[in-house]
Every structure is written in structure tokens, then in C-alpha cells.
Design a protein around this motif. Structure first.
Motif, mmCIF file in Angstrom:
data_model
loop_
_atom_site.group_PDB
_atom_site.id
_atom_site.type_symbol
_atom_site.label_atom_id
_atom_site.label_comp_id
_atom_site.label_asym_id
_atom_site.label_seq_id
_atom_site.Cartn_x
_atom_site.Cartn_y
_atom_site.Cartn_z
ATOM 1 N N UNK A 104 -9.595 -105.026 35.883
ATOM 2 C CA UNK A 104 -9.680 -106.287 36.646
ATOM 3 C C UNK A 104 -9.636 -107.487 35.695
ATOM 4 N N UNK A 105 -8.825 -108.481 36.078
ATOM 5 C CA UNK A 105 -8.644 -109.681 35.247
ATOM 6 C C UNK A 105 -9.958 -110.430 35.047
ATOM 7 N N UNK A 106 -10.856 -110.328 36.038
ATOM 8 C CA UNK A 106 -12.121 -111.060 35.899
ATOM 9 C C UNK A 106 -13.308 -110.106 36.052
ATOM 10 N N UNK A 107 -13.110 -108.852 35.649
ATOM 11 C CA UNK A 107 -14.158 -107.846 35.780
ATOM 12 C C UNK A 107 -15.387 -108.203 34.949
ATOM 13 N N UNK A 108 -16.552 -107.895 35.498
ATOM 14 C CA UNK A 108 -17.810 -108.149 34.800
ATOM 15 C C UNK A 108 -18.626 -106.865 34.787
ATOM 16 N N UNK A 109 -19.118 -106.517 33.615
ATOM 17 C CA UNK A 109 -19.971 -105.341 33.532
ATOM 18 C C UNK A 109 -21.429 -105.769 33.713
ATOM 19 N N UNK A 110 -22.112 -105.021 34.609
ATOM 20 C CA UNK A 110 -23.540 -105.266 34.825
ATOM 21 C C UNK A 110 -24.295 -104.940 33.537
ATOM 22 N N UNK A 111 -25.240 -105.784 33.170
ATOM 23 C CA UNK A 111 -26.023 -105.558 31.948
ATOM 24 C C UNK A 111 -25.289 -105.944 30.686
ATOM 25 N N UNK A 112 -24.102 -106.582 30.862
ATOM 26 C CA UNK A 112 -23.361 -107.080 29.699
ATOM 27 C C UNK A 112 -22.872 -108.510 29.976
ATOM 28 N N UNK A 113 -22.122 -108.645 31.072
ATOM 29 C CA UNK A 113 -21.617 -109.971 31.450
ATOM 30 C C UNK A 113 -22.499 -110.636 32.503
#
Ligand SMILES: [Zn+2]
Ligand SMILES: [Zn+2]
Length: 346
Positions: A104-113
């Protein structure tokens, strides 16, 4: 609420008090029951993997009860037991629409982003909350969302089929799940390559053929055990150029090597004799997909994927205990996972 946060890279995590997150209409608020402690968390703390904001609540392996749902959420309700898919994706970019949300172009990882599960509550989009059956404990539900999910993704990427033989390089958390999942898919012979005697013994006790890489070249040993044919699938879970090369060399014609371990080293392959001749494939594996979680959860519910109590260590939501667990993780790859027990009942 109580949270354990990274406030400075390279420093210990700290106990903090932060507001309970406010949810948007598409979010759910989860009362965290358990949060797994992962190698990646040690890397964020040490600055090996970059994070982009501080302070940050770590923890991407999360399970708990739905506390509150936004007005647009229909799949889960307050009180449901859930586990969390750690990648928050936009749902509309060129990759998301094809079900490939790990790009995903704007993917966010929980606990990181964004804030993770080392806290009493976490907010995630409703689409990231997956029902957790009563048969699966919160501790197992949390931990499965990372290493087991990646092991399943690796088998899927390798296009693993029933009765195919498999060599698993490395018997830590990923290998422990990969062996059981391969079994769940009705695999042929499984070879586990390790140098750690306790892990070799554990793999053998789980029905694998233990290949002790200290005693002789594991490729020679696998070739000998397979009448010089080699295996259909090799999973490299260690992250070393040497074992990646071995994973390719032990393949039979049309074999697939799925590379999961991380390294910055280069690996060398002789294209003609080692790859082209046997039409072998080398496949990169990164994270997992939301669509892989329901089958993974079903494997655990039905007992095909199991984590006996001795494979889980439990700590409290407390910075000192979590820091100690992260210290221990930094220099070991173990099948024993540490899980933070945040709330024991509702
Ligand atoms: Zn993890
Ligand atoms: Zn997207």
C-alpha cells in the motif's frame, strides 16, 4: 491509560500515562488483553529499523476485546474477542484494490508508524480487527498475527501443495509455525536445518527429519536423504547469504525457495547449473495479507497450529519487564515468545 512507550531511540522503553484514543467512524477501540514482544520491537528500540515519530507505543501483535465501535463498523461489535492485522492500508490504491495491501502506497504498521498494543487500549480500523474464537487464548491470538502469519504467507508464496517435501532453514518462531502449517497442508517429508541441538531435538519430536548443519553440509545431507533428488520447497528463515544459497541448492527440478530472513549480504548463484537447469525459483516473502488471517485463525482453532504453554512466556505491562524481554530477544532466535498480559478479564 497506561502505556509503555519508546520516547528516545536507543533508550529503554518507559511507563507512561496517555489519553485513551478517540475513535473515528471507521475505527474500533480495543481493550488490549495480550500483546506479543517481537524482534522488530528490539530493532525499533535500537534504531536498526527506522520509526518516524516519538513518543511511540510499540506492539504490533495484539489481541483483546472490542470496547467501542465507530458508526461505520459493522463486522465486529463491542465485547467481541478479536486479534489485530498489523498493517493499516488505504484500501483504494493500485495495490490495495488487488488485495496486495503490504505494498500500500500509504500503508502504516501498527506499533511502528502509529501507536501499538503495549497499552491498555488501542484504536485500529474496523477492517483490521479479526474475530478470535474462544478456543484460542489471547496470548496465542496476539502472537500468531506476526510470525505464524508470515510463515503461512511464505508457504503460500512458494505455492506449497499437498505431499510436497519441504526443507525449513531455521527453527525459531517462524519455523515452529511453518512446520505445523506444512503439516496442516498435508506435506511430504519435512527437513529442519539447524545448528542448535535443542531445536533439532524439538523438530524431531514434532516429526521432522532433523538436519544438523554442524556435522556436514546440509545440502549434501538433504540430497542423500532424498536419493539425490532434493526437496520441492525450501524456506529460508534465518537471514544469511550462506543458508539462502543452501536453500536454492537443495531444490529438486521445479523447486521453489522462499526467502524470508533478512540480510544485507549478497548471495551468489550460478544461473545455469543451479537455477536454469532445474527451472528453480527464488521467491521473496514480505509480511502477510489480511486474507491469510482467517485460514490461519482456523488452523489454530482446530488445533493444527498449537503453541504449548512452554512456548509462551508472560510478562506484565511494565517497562522494566518489557525491556528485559527485548534485551533477551536481541541475541537469540527462539521458538519461545514473550507476550505481555495486559488485562486478564473484562
Ligand atoms: Zn512481530
Ligand atoms: Zn493502499
Amino acid at each position: 491509560m497506561r502505556a509503555v512507550q519508546l520516547t528516545q531511540v536507543g533508550k529503554s522503553l518507559e511507563n507512561t500515562n496517555v489519553p485513551i484514543p478517540q475513535i473515528d467512524p471507521s475505527d474500533v477501540l480495543i481493550r488490549v488483553a495480550a500483546a506479543g514482544i517481537c524482534h522488530s520491537d528490539a530493532h525499533y528500540r535500537a534504531g536498526i529499523s527506522k520509526i518516524n515519530r516519538l513518543p511511540l507505543t510499540l506492539g504490533h501483535e495484539v489481541a483483546g476485546w472490542v470496547e467501542e465501535v465507530g458508526s461505520n463498523v459493522t463486522d465486529v461489535s463491542a465485547g467481541d474477542r478479536v486479534c489485530v492485522h498489523y498493517l493499516v492500508s488505504c484500501g483504494s490504491c493500485e495495490f490495495c484494490v488487488r488485495g496486495l495491501e503490504q505494498f500500500c502506497r500509504s500503508g502504516q504498521m501498527i506499533g511502528k508508524h502509529r501507536d501499538g498494543g503495549y497499552a491498555e487500549f488501542i484504536k485500529v480500523p474496523g477492517a483490521n480487527a479479526f474475530p478470535l474464537p474462544d478456543e484460542i487464548s489471547f496470548e496465542v491470538g496476539a502472537m500468531m498475527m506476526c510470525s505464524s502469519a508470515t510463515a503461512l504467507h511464505a508457504l503460500n508464496k512458494a505455492r506449497f501443495k499437498a505431499r510436497e517435501s519441504i526443507a525449513i532453514f531455521g527453527f525459531g518462531g517462524l519455523g515452529f509455525s511453518a512446520l505445523q502449517l506444512a503439516r496442516a497442508f498435508d506435506c511430504g517429508d519435512v527437513y529442519v536445518v539447524e545448528i542448535n541441538p535443542a531445536k533439532l531435538a524439538l523438530a524431531a519430536s514434532m516429526g521432522a527429519i532433523a538436519i544438523d548443519a554442524r556435522s556436514a553440509d546440509p545440502v549434501d545431507q538433504i540430497k542423500e536423504a532424498t536419493d539425490e533428488r532434493g526437496v520441492d520447497i525450501a524456506l529460508e528463515l534465518i537471514g544469511s547469504a550462506k543458508t539462502m544459497r543452501q536453500a536454492v541448492l537443495c531444490l529438486r527440478p521445479l523447486g521453489r525457495a522462499a526467502i524470508v530472513g533478512l540480510t544485507t549480504e549478497s548471495m551468489s548463484i550460478h544461473p545455469y547449473t543451479e537455477l536454469i537447469n532445474k527451472e528453480a525459483e527464488i521467491i521473496g516473502v514480505s509480511d502477510h495479507l489480511a486474507t491469510e488471517l482467517p485460514p490461519l485463525i482456523e488452523f489454530a482453532r482446530s488445533g493444527k497450529l498449537r503453541f504449548p504453554p512452554e512456548t509462551l512466556r508472560v510478562v506484565d505491562l511494565d517497562a522494566a519487564q518489557i525491556n528485559a524481554a527485548l534485551d533477551a530477544l536481541q541475541d537469540s532466535i527462539d521458538h519461545v515468545r514473550t507476550v505481555i498480559k495486559v488485562t486478564s478479564d473484562q
